[in-house]
Enzyme design. Structure first.
Site, PDB file in Angstrom:
ATOM      1  N   SER A   1       0.829  -1.200   0.000  1.00 50.71           N
ATOM      2  CA  SER A   1       0.000   0.000   0.000  1.00 50.71           C
ATOM      3  C   SER A   1       0.869   1.259   0.000  1.00 50.71           C
ATOM      4  CB  SER A   1      -0.965  -0.043   1.184  1.00 50.71           C
ATOM      5  OG  SER A   1      -1.982   0.902   1.049  1.00 50.71           O
TER       6      SER A   1
ATOM      7  N   ASP B   1     -10.165  -3.612  -4.921  1.00 53.61           N
ATOM      8  CA  ASP B   1      -9.332  -2.636  -4.216  1.00 53.61           C
ATOM      9  C   ASP B   1      -9.300  -1.365  -5.046  1.00 53.61           C
ATOM     10  OD1 ASP B   1      -7.345  -1.196  -2.905  1.00 53.61           O
ATOM     11  OD2 ASP B   1      -5.764  -2.659  -3.259  1.00 53.61           O
TER      12      ASP B   1
ATOM     13  N   HIS C   1      -8.279  -4.992  -0.312  1.00 52.59           N
ATOM     14  CA  HIS C   1      -7.039  -4.336   0.093  1.00 52.59           C
ATOM     15  C   HIS C   1      -6.649  -4.831   1.491  1.00 52.59           C
ATOM     16  CE1 HIS C   1      -4.108  -1.041  -0.071  1.00 52.59           C
ATOM     17  NE2 HIS C   1      -4.336  -0.894   1.220  1.00 52.59           N
TER      18      HIS C   1
END
Length: 304
Positions: free
Chosen positions: A145, A239, A269
């Site tokens: 991320s 996501d 995610h």
């Protein structure tokens, strides 16, 4: 859109999350004892706090490869303790030293603080200026991320460094802060754990009024993507970041780089954090581990 049954179960069982709780989803899941093959020690590298994972039995008179890992959390949450089990699982039973970076966080420390901390650690490791028995010619950089964003930026910033990274692992990375209206944002912006509103808040806290097209923020905007370390991507289909992850992988491939991509269908995610509860998370961790082993330890990596 069909969610993986496990992802649907996680989503249904989650309470309404506060902004801070969003950042720590899944990061306190206990890890099995088999993943305790490394000893952990907190120290500083270039003045930046890091957690070092060293194999319990170190080979004598041998320099080991290393993995530098950046945690996720929207550049404003998370720390090495929260991803302890994840990092351990990626180097479990491998003679690899892992370095988990505790970079400064927004909003107290907005850009470029995390960038500067990350660059300082990576440059010091690649220059062989640590007290660790590691081989600077066999270092991989990775993150998930926001941490994937930092890893991608580090691979770009240090591609001309000698030595440079041997590999990069980008797990649902943020690669384009300028576009929060992509197809993935439109399709998965609400109701799929990481919301479009939350992502916009993280971007605002980290980048402030800085130019979002700066490659140090959005690696997709680098003027030259050639000559980068071979890349492994792990993406989640459901996501908001899926579209930009695919686009960045395609851009790296188009620039002549080696790219391997695994997308987990129906996943959310941050699914990688659910190691003991998700078959896909365990599969993704095994995949990353195998990629690191091939890049840093196999006979072929020595010949490169």
């Amino acid at each position: 859109m069909f969610l993986h049954p496990e992802a649907q179960f996680y989503l249904d069982s989650l309470p309404a999350l506060s902004p801070q709780e969003e950042l720590t989803f899944g990061k306190d899941i206990p890890q099995p004892a088999a993943e305790q093959s490394h000893l952990a020690k907190d120290q500083l590298i270039a003045g930046v706090p890091v957690r070092i994972y060293s194999p319990r039995t170190l080979p004598e008179n041998e320099l080991l490869p290393a993995l530098i890992y950046f945690h996720g959390g929207g550049w404003s949450g998370g720390n090495p303790a929260m991803i302890d089990g994840l990092v351990r699982s990626l180097v479990s039973d491998l003679d690899i030293i892992a370095i988990s970076v505790d970079y400064r966080l927004a909003p107290e420390h907005p850009f470029p603080a995390a960038f500067e901390d990350s660059l300082a650690v990576c440059r010091t490791v690649l220059s062989g200026e640590t007290d660790l028995a590691l081989d600077p010619t066999r270092v991989a950089v990775a993150g998930d991320s926001a941490g994937g964003n930092l890893a991608a930026v580090m691979a770009q910033q240090l591609k001309s460094h000698s030595p440079t990274f041997a590999h990069q692992v980008l797990v649902y990375p943020v690669s384009n802060l300028t576009d929060t209206n992509s197809p993935s944002y439109q399709k998965f912006g609400e109701g799929y754990y990481l919301t479009a509103a939350a992502m916009q808040r993280y971007i605002d806290q980290y980048a402030g009024t800085h130019d979002l097209a700066d490659p140090r923020l959005s690696p997709a905007f680098a003027s030259d993507l050639s000559g980068l370390a071979p890349a492994t991507f792990v993406l989640a289909e459901c996501d908001v970041l899926a579209h930009e992850g695919r686009a960045y992988a395609q851009a790296l491939l188009g620039a002549g780089n080696s790219v391997t991509l695994a997308e987990f269908m129906g996943q959310l995610h941050a699914f990688l954090n659910l190691g003991t509860l998700s078959t896909d998370a365990r599969a993704a961790r095994r995949f990353i581990r195998a990629q690191l082993e091939a890049a840093l330890i196999s006979e072929e990596s020595y010949k490169a």
